[in-house]
Write an enzyme that holds these catalytic residues in place. Sequence first.
Site, PDB file in Angstrom:
ATOM      1  N   VAL A 299       0.868  -1.177   0.000  1.00 47.66           N
ATOM      2  CA  VAL A 299       0.000   0.000   0.000  1.00 47.66           C
ATOM      3  C   VAL A 299       0.904   1.226   0.000  1.00 47.66           C
ATOM      4  CG1 VAL A 299      -1.753   1.297   1.262  1.00 47.66           C
ATOM      5  CG2 VAL A 299      -1.840  -1.195   1.221  1.00 47.66           C
ATOM      6  N   ASN A 440      20.075  -1.139 -17.010  1.00 46.32           N
ATOM      7  CA  ASN A 440      20.624  -1.789 -18.201  1.00 46.32           C
ATOM      8  C   ASN A 440      21.142  -0.781 -19.222  1.00 46.32           C
ATOM      9  OD1 ASN A 440      19.950  -4.333 -17.067  1.00 46.32           O
ATOM     10  ND2 ASN A 440      17.851  -4.039 -17.726  1.00 46.32           N
ATOM     11  N   GLY A 491       9.913   2.588   0.860  1.00 43.94           N
ATOM     12  CA  GLY A 491       9.544   3.015   2.203  1.00 43.94           C
ATOM     13  C   GLY A 491      10.480   4.055   2.779  1.00 43.94           C
TER      14      GLY A 491
END
Length: 560
Positions: A299, A440, A491
């Site tokens: 979430v 990449n 986070g």
Amino acid sequence: MGEEGGGRSCGTTRELQKLKQQAMEYYRENDVPRRLEELLNSTFYLQPADVYGHLANCFSKLAKPPTICKVVGKNVLDGLGLPTLQVEIFCTIQNFPKNICSVVISTHFDVHENALPELAEAEELERSDAVSTAVRWVNETITEELQGLAPSNQAEVDQVLRTFFESKVQEDKERKELEKSLEDSTVPTPSPLTPPLPPPPPAKKKGQKQGRKDTLTEKPIIPPEPVEPILCGSMAIGAVSLAVAKTSAVLGSNPLYLNIALLKHHQEQPAKLTIPLLMVSLVSCGKSSPGKLNLMKEVIGIPHPGLTAKQGVDMLLEIQKHINQAIEMSPPPKPETRKSQNGGKRGQSKGKYEVMMGTYKNAAEMVDLYVELINKFPSIIALIDPFRKEDSEQWDSTYNALGSKCYIIAGTASKSISKLLEDGNVGILRCSGLIVKHTNQTTMSDLVEMTNLIDSKKHIAVFGSAEGESSDDSLVDLAVGLGVRFIKLGGLSRGERVTKYNRLFTIEEELVQNGTLGFNEEHTFFYLNEEAEKAAMAGELPEPPEPIFATEVVEESAKT
């Protein structure tokens, strides 16, 4: 021997004479005596050391612009202690080589929890091979190809890197074709076998109605598309391109985000720059969480556009504190019985999404679930990867049903940047936007082209970080310079993430001080959906809700 030495001496003398002649011509053409006299007259009151400093500055302006003299690749550790690539750029400045800057790129490898030992070992070897190959490319061919180029010419540098990468792709293709031809020549051709007879149809039970089985048969599950191949060592291209861009910024005494903005706007400095809206992970769900919710991977909190980045983070930290308190107070989950783990209806889970532990829904049922979710919780303004990319029909249905209420964003369900640029189309799936990552072989020029393509399709761009990220905060500058709508950093914990949040605060402060901070507009979804836009023009749709949350659906919950 003497003649050879004498010839070399004569050649050296002629070269010195030629250099002296060139120096005299330069001295005369640039009127150096007059400049020195003006400088000395204007600084007669300064100390000798100050005069010498002014002289040095004067001559430095007449010196040759810095050029790349060496590129160095190193094997370092990322935020999880896993190997990744670091690139350093050395430039020739006033005839001396100087280390200008370094960058660390994130690898494309995902972090798998509870992976089987043999799979984890295989990925570890693959990662090690990818990094060591990239280091070799940088220290050998790439450093030779870039010698003498000006780091300020990003387009030329990226073209050199692109040409080098294309040659490596061709080499890999030829190698695989050779290996296949050798394998075909050594494997004996098996004799044709008579195909076995098909098994007899199951006996019809007494009382069973004809055609009942057909009505219960579900649509066949579309198999997953093959994974896009990633050339071993390709991270060298993206890392070097970023390092050159950062070098140009350092040499020009500019922040990296400004150089990226100039690249995007054809060297015209934009009047305003905006700070991307944060997408901050608040709760981890799925099988790694203590609960039973498998529908969502995480979430994500999204601050209101009217808040500063610092205010938004403060608000989300407070929300996260209450969430953690609620989780700590909740009772622990009951242990699963043997039946739910090994028996029951797990055989019926093929092709379905596990929304709760032991509860599965097919793709069509998931559309109804998302519609009910958004209607019940209007503060959810984004769904990231609600389906596998193979379930394109359900992407269409969800977009048509919810495109006027929230963003439908493709992350892992999207193709790579190189493939999207090759196709020239971002609308592979019906969605509102894409998550863009610098990994990449993606160069700075590719990022500019990709965001321009997204803008032209009226989609939104979310700049995201890879799971195996490092403490290098350059991607924040990239997001600001490219002008993306959102930035997804994970986070509010771990040093490599907090470093990026702090960099975002610093950039915001600089833009405020310079008077160049622009403001994000409110969330409007009407322009993403033609039918919704017409309804909005007619006044038939309510105002969009105040945004708070986004959900990222766990793609791995779809059993294939």
